[in-house]
Design a protein around this motif. Sequence first.
Motif, PDB file in Angstrom:
ATOM      1  N   ALA A 157       0.833  -1.199   0.000  1.00 33.80           N
ATOM      2  CA  ALA A 157       0.000   0.000   0.000  1.00 33.80           C
ATOM      3  C   ALA A 157       0.874   1.257   0.000  1.00 33.80           C
ATOM      4  O   ALA A 157       0.578   2.231  -0.710  1.00 33.80           O
ATOM      5  CB  ALA A 157      -0.935   0.003   1.205  1.00 33.80           C
ATOM      6  N   LYS A 158       1.959   1.233   0.745  1.00 29.35           N
ATOM      7  CA  LYS A 158       2.877   2.381   0.754  1.00 29.35           C
ATOM      8  C   LYS A 158       3.533   2.561  -0.607  1.00 29.35           C
ATOM      9  O   LYS A 158       3.728   3.691  -1.068  1.00 29.35           O
ATOM     10  CB  LYS A 158       3.943   2.205   1.841  1.00 29.35           C
ATOM     11  N   LEU A 159       3.873   1.455  -1.274  1.00 28.30           N
ATOM     12  CA  LEU A 159       4.450   1.541  -2.613  1.00 28.30           C
ATOM     13  C   LEU A 159       3.453   2.156  -3.599  1.00 28.30           C
ATOM     14  O   LEU A 159       3.815   3.001  -4.421  1.00 28.30           O
ATOM     15  CB  LEU A 159       4.869   0.153  -3.112  1.00 28.30           C
ATOM     16  N   ILE A 160       2.208   1.735  -3.503  1.00 31.33           N
ATOM     17  CA  ILE A 160       1.172   2.262  -4.388  1.00 31.33           C
ATOM     18  C   ILE A 160       0.956   3.752  -4.113  1.00 31.33           C
ATOM     19  O   ILE A 160       0.842   4.554  -5.055  1.00 31.33           O
ATOM     20  CB  ILE A 160      -0.134   1.454  -4.242  1.00 31.33           C
ATOM     21  N   ASP A 161       0.935   4.137  -2.840  1.00 28.29           N
ATOM     22  CA  ASP A 161       0.789   5.560  -2.493  1.00 28.29           C
ATOM     23  C   ASP A 161       1.952   6.386  -3.043  1.00 28.29           C
ATOM     24  O   ASP A 161       1.749   7.482  -3.580  1.00 28.29           O
ATOM     25  CB  ASP A 161       0.697   5.744  -0.982  1.00 28.29           C
ATOM     26  N   ALA A 162       3.162   5.875  -2.904  1.00 34.46           N
ATOM     27  CA  ALA A 162       4.341   6.594  -3.405  1.00 34.46           C
ATOM     28  C   ALA A 162       4.266   6.735  -4.927  1.00 34.46           C
ATOM     29  O   ALA A 162       4.585   7.800  -5.480  1.00 34.46           O
ATOM     30  CB  ALA A 162       5.617   5.867  -2.996  1.00 34.46           C
TER      31      ALA A 162
END
Length: 86
Positions: free
Chosen positions: A71-76
């Motif tokens: 999820a953090k990768l997608i947000d970034a």
Amino acid sequence: MTKKEIKNAINKAVYQYAESLGYNMSDDNDGSSVTFYKDGCRKADDMIDYHRSYQETCVLNWASDEIKADAKLIDAFAENQKRMYA
């Protein structure tokens, strides 16, 4: 590009990125969010909700570390896309 076209382009790029991470996409057809999940996913703990308007993800607090990291990768990735169109 209009604001709507920019938002659609960013969302499409995010969908493709999530797919490259191994996620499938489920659309609830209300226009507000989509859900990313991997094959064999059986519970909501293993899913990532993506809000189209805010262009950010949401996961449960007790989701696995892998799901939270993805999820953090997608947000970034979404943030980088937003910067490209700013």
